[in-house]
Motif scaffolding. Structure first.
Motif, PDB file in Angstrom:
ATOM      1  N   GLU A 147       0.837  -1.206   0.000  1.00  0.00           N
ATOM      2  CA  GLU A 147       0.000   0.000   0.000  1.00  0.00           C
ATOM      3  C   GLU A 147       0.873   1.257   0.000  1.00  0.00           C
ATOM      4  O   GLU A 147       0.586   2.226  -0.697  1.00  0.00           O
ATOM      5  CB  GLU A 147      -0.913  -0.001   1.233  1.00  0.00           C
ATOM      6  CG  GLU A 147      -1.769   1.243   1.389  1.00  0.00           C
ATOM      7  CD  GLU A 147      -2.804   1.395   0.286  1.00  0.00           C
ATOM      8  OE1 GLU A 147      -3.286   2.533   0.097  1.00  0.00           O
ATOM      9  OE2 GLU A 147      -3.132   0.390  -0.391  1.00  0.00           O
ATOM     10  N   ASN A 148       1.950   1.220   0.757  1.00  0.00           N
ATOM     11  CA  ASN A 148       2.840   2.367   0.854  1.00  0.00           C
ATOM     12  C   ASN A 148       3.611   2.612  -0.446  1.00  0.00           C
ATOM     13  O   ASN A 148       4.079   3.728  -0.693  1.00  0.00           O
ATOM     14  CB  ASN A 148       3.818   2.158   2.011  1.00  0.00           C
ATOM     15  CG  ASN A 148       4.434   3.445   2.521  1.00  0.00           C
ATOM     16  OD1 ASN A 148       5.497   3.444   3.150  1.00  0.00           O
ATOM     17  ND2 ASN A 148       3.802   4.583   2.264  1.00  0.00           N
ATOM     18  N   ALA A 149       3.746   1.570  -1.270  1.00  0.00           N
ATOM     19  CA  ALA A 149       4.481   1.700  -2.534  1.00  0.00           C
ATOM     20  C   ALA A 149       3.597   2.204  -3.676  1.00  0.00           C
ATOM     21  O   ALA A 149       4.107   2.422  -4.785  1.00  0.00           O
ATOM     22  CB  ALA A 149       5.101   0.360  -2.918  1.00  0.00           C
ATOM     23  N   GLN A 150       2.314   2.387  -3.429  1.00  0.00           N
ATOM     24  CA  GLN A 150       1.438   2.912  -4.462  1.00  0.00           C
ATOM     25  C   GLN A 150       1.842   4.345  -4.799  1.00  0.00           C
ATOM     26  O   GLN A 150       2.347   5.086  -3.953  1.00  0.00           O
ATOM     27  CB  GLN A 150      -0.021   2.868  -4.007  1.00  0.00           C
ATOM     28  CG  GLN A 150      -0.541   1.467  -3.710  1.00  0.00           C
ATOM     29  CD  GLN A 150      -0.387   0.518  -4.892  1.00  0.00           C
ATOM     30  OE1 GLN A 150      -0.660   0.895  -6.031  1.00  0.00           O
ATOM     31  NE2 GLN A 150       0.046  -0.697  -4.629  1.00  0.00           N
ATOM     32  N   PRO A 151       1.637   4.757  -6.050  1.00  0.00           N
ATOM     33  CA  PRO A 151       2.100   6.082  -6.499  1.00  0.00           C
ATOM     34  C   PRO A 151       1.666   7.239  -5.610  1.00  0.00           C
ATOM     35  O   PRO A 151       2.424   8.191  -5.414  1.00  0.00           O
ATOM     36  CB  PRO A 151       1.496   6.192  -7.910  1.00  0.00           C
ATOM     37  CG  PRO A 151       1.379   4.785  -8.373  1.00  0.00           C
ATOM     38  CD  PRO A 151       1.036   3.978  -7.155  1.00  0.00           C
ATOM     39  N   GLU A 152       0.463   7.171  -5.056  1.00  0.00           N
ATOM     40  CA  GLU A 152      -0.029   8.285  -4.240  1.00  0.00           C
ATOM     41  C   GLU A 152       0.523   8.269  -2.815  1.00  0.00           C
ATOM     42  O   GLU A 152       0.349   9.227  -2.064  1.00  0.00           O
ATOM     43  CB  GLU A 152      -1.568   8.276  -4.185  1.00  0.00           C
ATOM     44  CG  GLU A 152      -2.164   7.081  -3.464  1.00  0.00           C
ATOM     45  CD  GLU A 152      -2.405   5.878  -4.369  1.00  0.00           C
ATOM     46  OE1 GLU A 152      -3.229   5.026  -3.992  1.00  0.00           O
ATOM     47  OE2 GLU A 152      -1.769   5.801  -5.441  1.00  0.00           O
ATOM     48  N   ASN A 153       1.209   7.170  -2.435  1.00  0.00           N
ATOM     49  CA  ASN A 153       1.689   7.036  -1.051  1.00  0.00           C
ATOM     50  C   ASN A 153       3.203   6.960  -0.923  1.00  0.00           C
ATOM     51  O   ASN A 153       3.734   7.105   0.187  1.00  0.00           O
ATOM     52  CB  ASN A 153       1.104   5.773  -0.408  1.00  0.00           C
ATOM     53  CG  ASN A 153      -0.411   5.770  -0.395  1.00  0.00           C
ATOM     54  OD1 ASN A 153      -1.038   6.808  -0.242  1.00  0.00           O
ATOM     55  ND2 ASN A 153      -0.989   4.583  -0.570  1.00  0.00           N
ATOM     56  N   ARG A 154       3.894   6.702  -1.983  1.00  0.00           N
ATOM     57  CA  ARG A 154       5.289   6.273  -1.890  1.00  0.00           C
ATOM     58  C   ARG A 154       6.279   7.387  -1.555  1.00  0.00           C
ATOM     59  O   ARG A 154       7.383   7.127  -1.062  1.00  0.00           O
ATOM     60  CB  ARG A 154       5.702   5.616  -3.200  1.00  0.00           C
ATOM     61  CG  ARG A 154       5.685   6.552  -4.394  1.00  0.00           C
ATOM     62  CD  ARG A 154       5.884   5.788  -5.688  1.00  0.00           C
ATOM     63  NE  ARG A 154       5.903   6.696  -6.830  1.00  0.00           N
ATOM     64  CZ  ARG A 154       5.978   6.293  -8.079  1.00  0.00           C
ATOM     65  NH1 ARG A 154       6.031   4.997  -8.326  1.00  0.00           N
ATOM     66  NH2 ARG A 154       5.994   7.159  -9.063  1.00  0.00           N
ATOM     67  N   GLU A 155       5.947   8.656  -1.813  1.00  0.00           N
ATOM     68  CA  GLU A 155       6.894   9.735  -1.554  1.00  0.00           C
ATOM     69  C   GLU A 155       6.853  10.187  -0.101  1.00  0.00           C
ATOM     70  O   GLU A 155       5.813  10.157   0.547  1.00  0.00           O
ATOM     71  CB  GLU A 155       6.608  10.927  -2.474  1.00  0.00           C
ATOM     72  CG  GLU A 155       6.978  10.687  -3.924  1.00  0.00           C
ATOM     73  CD  GLU A 155       6.911  11.953  -4.759  1.00  0.00           C
ATOM     74  OE1 GLU A 155       6.446  12.995  -4.234  1.00  0.00           O
ATOM     75  OE2 GLU A 155       7.324  11.920  -5.928  1.00  0.00           O
ATOM     76  N   TYR A 156       8.002  10.606   0.390  1.00  0.00           N
ATOM     77  CA  TYR A 156       8.071  11.188   1.732  1.00  0.00           C
ATOM     78  C   TYR A 156       9.167  12.241   1.756  1.00  0.00           C
ATOM     79  O   TYR A 156      10.109  12.195   0.963  1.00  0.00           O
ATOM     80  CB  TYR A 156       8.322  10.109   2.795  1.00  0.00           C
ATOM     81  CG  TYR A 156       9.694   9.467   2.763  1.00  0.00           C
ATOM     82  CD1 TYR A 156      10.718   9.893   3.609  1.00  0.00           C
ATOM     83  CD2 TYR A 156       9.977   8.401   1.898  1.00  0.00           C
ATOM     84  CE1 TYR A 156      11.970   9.300   3.600  1.00  0.00           C
ATOM     85  CE2 TYR A 156      11.228   7.798   1.882  1.00  0.00           C
ATOM     86  CZ  TYR A 156      12.222   8.254   2.732  1.00  0.00           C
ATOM     87  OH  TYR A 156      13.467   7.667   2.711  1.00  0.00           O
ATOM     88  N   ARG A 157       9.025  13.202   2.642  1.00  0.00           N
ATOM     89  CA  ARG A 157       9.999  14.284   2.763  1.00  0.00           C
ATOM     90  C   ARG A 157      11.207  13.789   3.555  1.00  0.00           C
ATOM     91  O   ARG A 157      11.114  13.473   4.726  1.00  0.00           O
ATOM     92  CB  ARG A 157       9.341  15.499   3.424  1.00  0.00           C
ATOM     93  CG  ARG A 157      10.236  16.731   3.570  1.00  0.00           C
ATOM     94  CD  ARG A 157      10.836  17.212   2.243  1.00  0.00           C
ATOM     95  NE  ARG A 157       9.873  17.395   1.191  1.00  0.00           N
ATOM     96  CZ  ARG A 157       9.196  18.527   0.970  1.00  0.00           C
ATOM     97  NH1 ARG A 157       9.341  19.556   1.784  1.00  0.00           N
ATOM     98  NH2 ARG A 157       8.372  18.619  -0.056  1.00  0.00           N
ATOM     99  N   TYR A 158      12.339  13.752   2.883  1.00  0.00           N
ATOM    100  CA  TYR A 158      13.565  13.182   3.442  1.00  0.00           C
ATOM    101  C   TYR A 158      14.171  14.111   4.494  1.00  0.00           C
ATOM    102  O   TYR A 158      14.233  15.326   4.318  1.00  0.00           O
ATOM    103  CB  TYR A 158      14.562  12.952   2.309  1.00  0.00           C
ATOM    104  CG  TYR A 158      15.906  12.439   2.724  1.00  0.00           C
ATOM    105  CD1 TYR A 158      16.124  11.082   2.939  1.00  0.00           C
ATOM    106  CD2 TYR A 158      16.988  13.306   2.876  1.00  0.00           C
ATOM    107  CE1 TYR A 158      17.371  10.599   3.302  1.00  0.00           C
ATOM    108  CE2 TYR A 158      18.244  12.836   3.236  1.00  0.00           C
ATOM    109  CZ  TYR A 158      18.427  11.486   3.443  1.00  0.00           C
ATOM    110  OH  TYR A 158      19.667  11.020   3.796  1.00  0.00           O
ATOM    111  N   ASN A 159      14.600  13.519   5.590  1.00  0.00           N
ATOM    112  CA  ASN A 159      15.330  14.241   6.629  1.00  0.00           C
ATOM    113  C   ASN A 159      16.476  13.344   7.073  1.00  0.00           C
ATOM    114  O   ASN A 159      16.241  12.247   7.592  1.00  0.00           O
ATOM    115  CB  ASN A 159      14.411  14.581   7.812  1.00  0.00           C
ATOM    116  CG  ASN A 159      15.117  15.385   8.886  1.00  0.00           C
ATOM    117  OD1 ASN A 159      16.127  14.963   9.430  1.00  0.00           O
ATOM    118  ND2 ASN A 159      14.580  16.558   9.193  1.00  0.00           N
TER     119      ASN A 159
END
Length: 395
Positions: free
Chosen positions: A129-141
């Motif tokens: 589910e997390n790898a779906q296009p609408e979920n996969r991005e996150y702000r890197y820190n």
């Protein structure tokens, strides 16, 4: 090759089961954490962490990787400096992952997690589910939300019970010292990173916070327990060295390191200053170079402090020795008719740098030794110019 890589990711993502579906794991399935060794590429000097889901009965062997980014994306460098870099979760076949790291000469260690079947299924469902296009991005820190911390957090949140990490197993080191141990293989890269890191990097990292580095995540996972009620069990049930690479240690002194190069520069500054003092020469070339370098460093640091969203970059006391106004003063000093009005700056700069050397131990920030060498060069020249102007006034 990059285009082929991202095309493969896109194809694989579309091949994953869509919403409402999942891969049903067999009882023989295993989920493990993969820790990969470092390399001398700037983005890989700290190593890497990923999650492997291996179900031989279902012929499903996939690595879920939270460390994918597109370096060719528009304004990538600016966005990275600004703290607005988006990473994404991308799955790939384990065989391709293995061959890729083997080809690049990076070791792979596998820690098989001690999970029951329902936990494994829940974890895989979340990853899909997390790898779906609408979920996969996150702000890197870098310190608090990267490829390693994501793996830790996902596992913590998707299993039954609570993961207990030994509190006294940490190194009791600051974030700065932890990353410096890895950055030393690229001395000038380390020099530049030290410029941008402010006082938050000098906070001592807890055992939990150390896991932003893959090696420390692997270390603390090995010691961790899963607690369910009154019962506990090891988090890791088996560790396998999948691909081993001998650690190539470089011996001797690096003649191009910042310390060596800047030490030579300092000796040159001492020599020319002494020669000018003894021969009463007037030449500002060395001053222009140092004013430009320190002023530019100060302005870049000021930009990071003011505009970057990276939490570790502000406040930053490097502007005490790298004074941004030096750059503007240099421009004004080039105009001879303005010099009589600007003589005071040399004295003010001398006092400012003397205060830096006298009281920097009170600042809650560690400084690279190269910064002291540059500051000493600038102090030498500012004292010389102050003395020269004082002598001219007396005559």
């Amino acid at each position: 090759m990059k285009q082929i890589f991202y095309l493969f990711i896109a194809i694989f993502l579309f091949s994953l089961p869509q919403k409402g579906f999942s891969v049903q794991l067999s009882e023989d399935a295993e989920i493990s954490v993969l820790t990969c060794g470092k390399s001398e590429l700037i983005h890989a000097i700290y190593g890497h962490t990923a999650i492997r889901v291996n179900d031989q009965r279902r012929r499903f062997d996939v690595v879920f990787n939270y460390g994918v980014f597109n370096f060719s994306a528009p304004n990538f460098v600016y966005r990275f400096a600004k703290g607005r870099t988006d990473y994404l979760l991308a799955p790939e076949r384990y065989s391709d992952f293995y061959e890729g790291y083997k080809k690049r000469g990076r070791s792979i260690t596998e820690q098989v997690l001690n999970l029951n079947h329902s936990e494994k299924q829940r974890l895989l469902d979340f990853l899909i589910e997390n790898a779906q296009p609408e979920n996969r991005e996150y702000r890197y820190n870098f310190f608090y939300d990267n490829c390693a911390t994501r793996v830790r957090d996902v596992i913590e949140n998707q299993i039954d019970g609570t993961i207990i990490f030994p509190k006294d197993s940490g190194q009791n080191l600051t974030f700065r010292k932890l990353v410096t141990a890895y950055q030393k293989i690229l001395p000038w890269t380390n020099f530049g990173i030290q410029l941008t890191l402010g006082t938050p990097a000098d906070k001592i990292a807890s055992t939990y916070e150390e896991m932003f580095l893959p090696d420390y995540l692997m270390k603390h996972f090995a010691d961790a327990k899963i607690r369910m009620g009154d019962e506990t069990k090891p988090l890791v049930k088996e560790t396998n060295l999948i691909y081993e690479v001998s650690d190539k240690k470089k011996g001797g002194i690096n003649l191009l390191s910042p310390f060596v190069v800047l030490s030579i520069c300092l000796l040159i500054v001492f020599y020319y200053t002494y020669r000018q003092l003894s021969q009463q020469e007037i030449n500002f070339l060395l001053d222009y170079i140092l004013l430009f370098v320190t002023g530019l460093i100060g302005l870049v640091t000021l930009w990071f402090v003011t505009f970057s969203e990276h939490p570790a970059m502000h406040p930053n006391y490097n502007m005490w020795w790298a004074v941004p106004t030096n750059l503007f003063f240099m421009g004004f000093w080039l105009v001879k008719k303005w010099r009589p009005l600007l003589k005071w700056y040399w004295q003010a700069l001398s006092v400012w740098l003397i205060l830096f050397f006298a009281f920097n131990y009170m600042i809650p920030q560690a400084f690279h030794i190269g910064f002291y060498l540059i500051a000493l060069m600038m102090l030498t020249r500012s004292l010389f110019q102050s003395f020269r102007l004082f002598r001219e006034k007396r005559q």
